[in-house]
Scaffold this motif. Structure first.
Motif, PDB file in Angstrom:
ATOM      1  N   TYR A 150       0.467   5.662   1.524  1.00 37.52           N
ATOM      2  CA  TYR A 150      -0.643   6.390   2.135  1.00 37.52           C
ATOM      3  C   TYR A 150       0.013   7.582   2.282  1.00 37.52           C
TER       4      TYR A 150
ATOM      5  N   ARG B 259      -7.595  -0.443  -0.973  1.00 33.02           N
ATOM      6  CA  ARG B 259      -7.429   0.713  -0.660  1.00 33.02           C
ATOM      7  C   ARG B 259      -6.539   1.422  -1.599  1.00 33.02           C
ATOM      8  N   ALA B 260      -6.985   2.644  -2.417  1.00 32.22           N
ATOM      9  CA  ALA B 260      -6.504   3.172  -3.581  1.00 32.22           C
ATOM     10  C   ALA B 260      -5.125   3.881  -2.841  1.00 32.22           C
ATOM     11  N   TYR B 261      -4.291   3.999  -3.713  1.00 32.16           N
ATOM     12  CA  TYR B 261      -3.094   4.847  -3.413  1.00 32.16           C
ATOM     13  C   TYR B 261      -3.297   6.419  -3.568  1.00 32.16           C
TER      14      TYR B 261
ATOM     15  N   ASP C 260      -1.098  -1.305 -11.039  1.00 35.48           N
ATOM     16  CA  ASP C 260      -2.335  -1.215 -10.171  1.00 35.48           C
ATOM     17  C   ASP C 260      -2.270   0.212  -9.522  1.00 35.48           C
ATOM     18  N   ASP C 261      -3.523   0.401  -9.093  1.00 30.09           N
ATOM     19  CA  ASP C 261      -3.605   1.751  -8.443  1.00 30.09           C
ATOM     20  C   ASP C 261      -4.118   1.742  -7.180  1.00 30.09           C
ATOM     21  N   ARG C 262      -4.146   0.595  -6.660  1.00 34.46           N
ATOM     22  CA  ARG C 262      -4.826   0.050  -5.277  1.00 34.46           C
ATOM     23  C   ARG C 262      -4.350  -1.091  -4.725  1.00 34.46           C
ATOM     24  N   SER C 263      -4.368  -1.447  -3.351  1.00 36.58           N
ATOM     25  CA  SER C 263      -3.722  -2.843  -3.167  1.00 36.58           C
ATOM     26  C   SER C 263      -4.747  -3.797  -3.143  1.00 36.58           C
TER      27      SER C 263
ATOM     28  N   GLU D 202       0.866  -1.189   0.102  1.00 34.13           N
ATOM     29  CA  GLU D 202       0.126  -0.187  -0.003  1.00 34.13           C
ATOM     30  C   GLU D 202       0.934   1.189   0.071  1.00 34.13           C
TER      31      GLU D 202
END
Length: 252
Positions: A186, A216-218, A209-212, A184
């Motif tokens: 944050y 959860r989005a970056y 990818d733009d999220r885990s 992730e």
């Protein structure tokens, strides 16, 4: 032998992986709440840096001292497998072969059930800087680990030393079945902090990818350089939830 005894017996297995002729080390089963065992070895060149074993222990403690198990970290000593290249050590089977020889009762690398880590002195300026597969991992950067002033729980600025440290945790994560998508990113003030399984992929424009994996989005500003960049040696909440399910096998 009854079924319960068979399930509880820890048996080291040798197998052939899908990448080249990768042999992996595993075992039949584990009970939740038991020990998580990680053993590390150093190449002959990595052994030139006397502070490296303490740094490895510190990093693994920060990453893996979780309530799901009691953590056991052991130093396997010094090994010679004919290469300092961590990816070559695994993909060409040299490091798994040394572990299988150790499992058979000979050789210098008797394995443990969970993760068997080789640390070399390979440079960290060209990929791949490490390699991880079920129960085995290898990483370079010993001289950078030796330059770490300390290892703690708080995020740290991106530097050659902290990159080497996070890659070590990253490859151990692969050894436990974690994937890049368990990482992730944050916000922390004016900085973006990336966790070990995402690591420098956060700033790779080809990373898709733009999220885990947990959704959860970056945050904005990860890839465009508008935020300071920091590493943490702690796995993300997504990765820790995945590790809670670890039972010695590797779940999809």
């Amino acid at each position: 032998m009854n079924r319960r005894a068979a399930l509880n017996r820890r048996t080291l297995l040798g197998g052939v992986g899908s990448v080249g002729s990768l042999a992996v080390i595993g075992y039949a089963s584990r009970e939740r709440g038991d020990r998580l065992r990680v053993r590390f070895w150093r190449s002959e060149r990595a052994a030139r840096y006397p502070s490296v074993p303490d740094r490895i222990r510190d990093l693994l403690t920060v990453a893996l001292d979780l309530p799901y198990w009691s953590l056991e970290i052991t130093d396997g000593g010094i090994v010679s497998i004919g290469t300092e290249n961590p990816a070559e050590a695994i993909r060409r089977g040299r490091w798994p072969a040394a572990l299988l020889t150790g499992a058979a009762g000979s050789g210098d690398a008797p394995p443990v059930p969970d993760v068997n880590l080789l640390v070399s002195d390979a440079p960290m300026d060209a990929a791949p800087t490490g390699y991880g597969a079920p129960h085995v991992a290898a990483v370079g950067g010993a001289r950078r680990l030796a330059d770490l002033d300390s290892v703690g729980q708080r995020p740290v600025p991106v530097a050659r030393e902290t990159f080497a440290a996070q890659v070590l945790v990253h490859e151990v994560g692969h050894g436990l079945g974690l994937q890049h998508a368990h990482g992730e990113a944050y916000r922390r003030g004016d900085a973006v902090v990336v966790t070990p399984m995402l690591s420098a992929y956060a700033w790779d424009p080809t990373y898709e990818d733009d999220r885990s994996q947990c959704g959860r989005a970056y945050p904005d500003g990860v890839a465009d350089g508008s935020l300071d960049r920091q590493f943490t040696y702690r796995f993300s909440p997504c990765a820790r939830r995945r590790l809670r399910r670890y039972d010695g096998h590797h779940l999809p």
